[in-house]
Design an enzyme around this catalytic site. Structure first.
Site, PDB file in Angstrom:
ATOM      1  N   HIS A   1      -7.802   2.047   9.915  1.00 61.92           N
ATOM      2  CA  HIS A   1      -6.637   1.167  10.003  1.00 61.92           C
ATOM      3  C   HIS A   1      -5.838   1.513  11.254  1.00 61.92           C
ATOM      4  O   HIS A   1      -5.756   2.667  11.662  1.00 61.92           O
ATOM      5  CB  HIS A   1      -5.767   1.232   8.752  1.00 61.92           C
ATOM      6  CG  HIS A   1      -5.161   2.576   8.457  1.00 61.92           C
ATOM      7  ND1 HIS A   1      -3.938   2.971   8.966  1.00 61.92           N
ATOM      8  CD2 HIS A   1      -5.596   3.608   7.701  1.00 61.92           C
ATOM      9  CE1 HIS A   1      -3.653   4.187   8.527  1.00 61.92           C
ATOM     10  NE2 HIS A   1      -4.637   4.606   7.761  1.00 61.92           N
TER      11      HIS A   1
ATOM     12  N   ASP B   1      -2.522   0.404  11.691  1.00 58.96           N
ATOM     13  CA  ASP B   1      -1.085   0.491  11.448  1.00 58.96           C
ATOM     14  C   ASP B   1      -0.701   1.936  11.137  1.00 58.96           C
ATOM     15  O   ASP B   1      -1.549   2.746  10.746  1.00 58.96           O
ATOM     16  CB  ASP B   1      -0.656  -0.440  10.316  1.00 58.96           C
ATOM     17  CG  ASP B   1      -1.237  -0.051   8.964  1.00 58.96           C
ATOM     18  OD1 ASP B   1      -2.445   0.269   8.904  1.00 58.96           O
ATOM     19  OD2 ASP B   1      -0.499  -0.050   7.966  1.00 58.96           O
TER      20      ASP B   1
ATOM     21  N   GLU C   1      -2.570  -0.817   5.847  1.00 58.53           N
ATOM     22  CA  GLU C   1      -2.890   0.246   4.887  1.00 58.53           C
ATOM     23  C   GLU C   1      -1.652   1.051   4.527  1.00 58.53           C
ATOM     24  O   GLU C   1      -1.484   1.470   3.379  1.00 58.53           O
ATOM     25  CB  GLU C   1      -3.976   1.151   5.468  1.00 58.53           C
ATOM     26  CG  GLU C   1      -4.602   2.114   4.447  1.00 58.53           C
ATOM     27  CD  GLU C   1      -3.853   3.420   4.307  1.00 58.53           C
ATOM     28  OE1 GLU C   1      -4.112   4.157   3.334  1.00 58.53           O
ATOM     29  OE2 GLU C   1      -2.991   3.730   5.167  1.00 58.53           O
ATOM     30  N   GLU C   2      -0.776   1.266   5.508  1.00 58.70           N
ATOM     31  CA  GLU C   2       0.384   2.118   5.275  1.00 58.70           C
ATOM     32  C   GLU C   2       1.469   1.451   4.431  1.00 58.70           C
ATOM     33  O   GLU C   2       2.460   2.093   4.078  1.00 58.70           O
ATOM     34  CB  GLU C   2       0.978   2.580   6.612  1.00 58.70           C
ATOM     35  CG  GLU C   2       0.043   3.448   7.458  1.00 58.70           C
ATOM     36  CD  GLU C   2      -0.244   4.811   6.835  1.00 58.70           C
ATOM     37  OE1 GLU C   2       0.156   5.058   5.686  1.00 58.70           O
ATOM     38  OE2 GLU C   2      -0.882   5.642   7.519  1.00 58.70           O
TER      39      GLU C   2
ATOM     40  N   HIS D   1       2.000  11.305   8.184  1.00 55.36           N
ATOM     41  CA  HIS D   1       3.209  10.734   7.568  1.00 55.36           C
ATOM     42  C   HIS D   1       4.447  11.579   7.827  1.00 55.36           C
ATOM     43  O   HIS D   1       5.550  11.162   7.463  1.00 55.36           O
ATOM     44  CB  HIS D   1       3.043  10.543   6.045  1.00 55.36           C
ATOM     45  CG  HIS D   1       2.039   9.519   5.663  1.00 55.36           C
ATOM     46  ND1 HIS D   1       2.068   8.875   4.445  1.00 55.36           N
ATOM     47  CD2 HIS D   1       0.960   9.014   6.311  1.00 55.36           C
ATOM     48  CE1 HIS D   1       1.064   8.025   4.360  1.00 55.36           C
ATOM     49  NE2 HIS D   1       0.372   8.098   5.482  1.00 55.36           N
TER      50      HIS D   1
END
Length: 465
Positions: A94, A96, A163-164, A431
């Site tokens: 992904h 993003d 996805e996030e 994250h």
């Protein structure tokens, strides 16, 4: 001719270009959270199209519409056919990323300006998951170069753009583009290796259930001195309710949840010393839960209070709060039905409401776990490729985190095998502030994916069984 040595040499000689491409992707702030500029997500998708195009794949930007009318963030779908009869491989990552968090927590002025310090490249998305995007692109590029312009497998690359934020339109995207995504083997480059220098294939993932629990005790706020005592404020009541979810040892105390007291046979040992170092646990803080440490992380449930609406300190007053809401995230073990887990959590909360307060439980998310520990030719090929790339035996591990779309992939393409490979390591800090990608690990994962594709397509030589 494709051999282990030719792949390793080709990756090493082009590694500066690989790092440059990752640096360019990091520079695009493709935060998919709706509070951020979504034009940057489109810009990121366009950059991925260009990257895959340079790797020899025909790529385009696509979206899908969920049943509620929501249109997905832009994803990229690319394809390059292989020899007739060759395996069909779907490569997932992904583009993003998460928000940067607290800017003061970064050791660089701009988290979207990648900085190399030592053997790591720092920046938001440097590992999660733009390293996965770059891995797919360059593995395909160098295999085509080594294979005289042909890939050993038929390859489709799916780079998701949301996805996030929980992949809200993922199922709709699969349904709309199912024929183009259909595959025999799916490789997901969005997990973790055991340690720097020790590669891993992820065989289990916990699922996730999330709820908002709201307690109401008063019609309106009251003076805490005049009325405190006979009635408990909602903030304290919600703390008591949340505390009921764990026993004295720190294990989840919710009846009806699946739990495996031991990790999978053959899993690497995780010592308390190593865990404390990886998790940055403060001296003197005791670990919670009982049993095998890897089981506590991978195959037993865990529950976390991830948010409340309790009054912040700068607004505090001497009042009894009339209501309070707690957002709870429950990680569920492989083999647990998420809907049943949601019901078990709701039942527990209702059974432990303090002093007759009014409780409302609202489900927010219910994502399935993943269990892919079977030994198959594809998993054996993956372990071989990882071992060759790292020069260290590959291990099978679980993950405490959740990637619910993997289970959705298995449901949509039941004939396909799903392989979850590692990009991150224990110090990646995905994250969090100071996210980084270990560059030695990046080079090795590109080697490993190229070797895996070559072996799946029967194009690799110098294999020792």
């Amino acid at each position: 001719m494709i051999t282990v040595d030719t792949v390793r040499t080709a990756v090493h000689s082009s590694f500066p270009d690989i790092v440059a491409d990752l640096t360019d992707l990091v520079s695009i702030p493709s935060v998919s959270a709706s509070s951020h500029d979504q034009s940057q997500v489109l810009r990121s998708a366009q950059a991925v199209v260009e990257l895959l195009g340079r790797a020899g794949l025909e790529a385009e930007i696509l979206t899908a519409q969920a049943p509620d009318g929501t249109v997905s963030r832009p994803a990229v779908l690319a394809h390059r056919p292989g020899p007739e009869g060759a395996p069909r491989v779907l490569l997932y990552a992904h583009h993003d990323v998460q928000p940067v968090g607290d800017p003061s927590g970064w050791d660089q002025a701009d988290p979207f300006r990648a900085e190399q310090r030592g053997d790591r490249l720092f920046g938001r998305g440097s590992a999660d998951d733009k390293a996965g995007v770059v891995t797919h692109a360059h593995a395909c590029r160098l295999l085509a170069e080594l294979g005289g312009g042909e890939l050993p497998c038929s390859v489709t690359v799916f780079i998701e753009g949301e996805e996030e934020v929980g992949s809200p339109a993922f199922e709709a995207f699969l349904a709309e583009h199912r024929q183009r995504l259909d595959a025999d083997i799916i490789i997901v480059a969005d997990s973790m290796n055991w340690k720097v220098g020790i590669p891993a294939l992820t065989t289990t993932l916990r699922g996730v259930v999330q709820v908002d629990a709201r307690l109401e005790v008063l019609d309106h706020a009251l003076h805490s001195g005049q009325y405190g005592g006979p009635v408990l404020d909602a903030a304290t009541a919600i703390c008591r309710l949340v505390a009921s979810c764990h026993d004295e040892a720190g294990d989840v105390a919710i009846a009806g949840l699946v739990t495996r007291p031991q990790a999978e046979p053959g899993a690497p040992e995780y010592t308390e010393q190593d865990f404390r170092a990886d998790a940055a646990v403060l001296d003197g803080v005791e670990l919670t839960g009982t049993g095998d440490l890897t089981a506590r992380l991978w195959t037993k449930p865990s529950l976390t209070l991830i948010g409340t609406d309790i009054t912040p300190l700068h607004l505090a007053g001497n009042v009894l709060a009339p209501s309070a809401t707690a957002r709870l995230s429950l990680r569920i073990a492989p083999g647990q039905d998420p809907q049943q887990a949601l019901e078990a959590l709701s039942d527990h909360l209702h059974a432990h409401v303090p002093f007759g307060a009014r409780l409302t439980v609202s489900g927010r998310e219910a994502g399935p776990a993943f269990d892919g520990g079977d030994q198959t030719p594809a998993t054996q090929a993956a372990h071989w490729a990882l071992t060759e790339a790292w020069g260290q035996p590959s291990v099978g591990i679980g993950q405490g985190g959740s990637i619910p779309f993997i289970a959705i992939l298995k449901e949509t393409f039941p004939q396909a095998e799903v392989l979850v490979t590692g990009i991150e390591d224990p110090d990646t800090r995905a994250h969090s502030e100071n996210e980084s990608m270990h560059l030695g690990e990046l080079e090795r994962i590109v080697v490993a994916e190229a070797l895996l594709l070559a072996r799946l397509g029967g194009a690799i030589e110098d294999i020792e069984e």
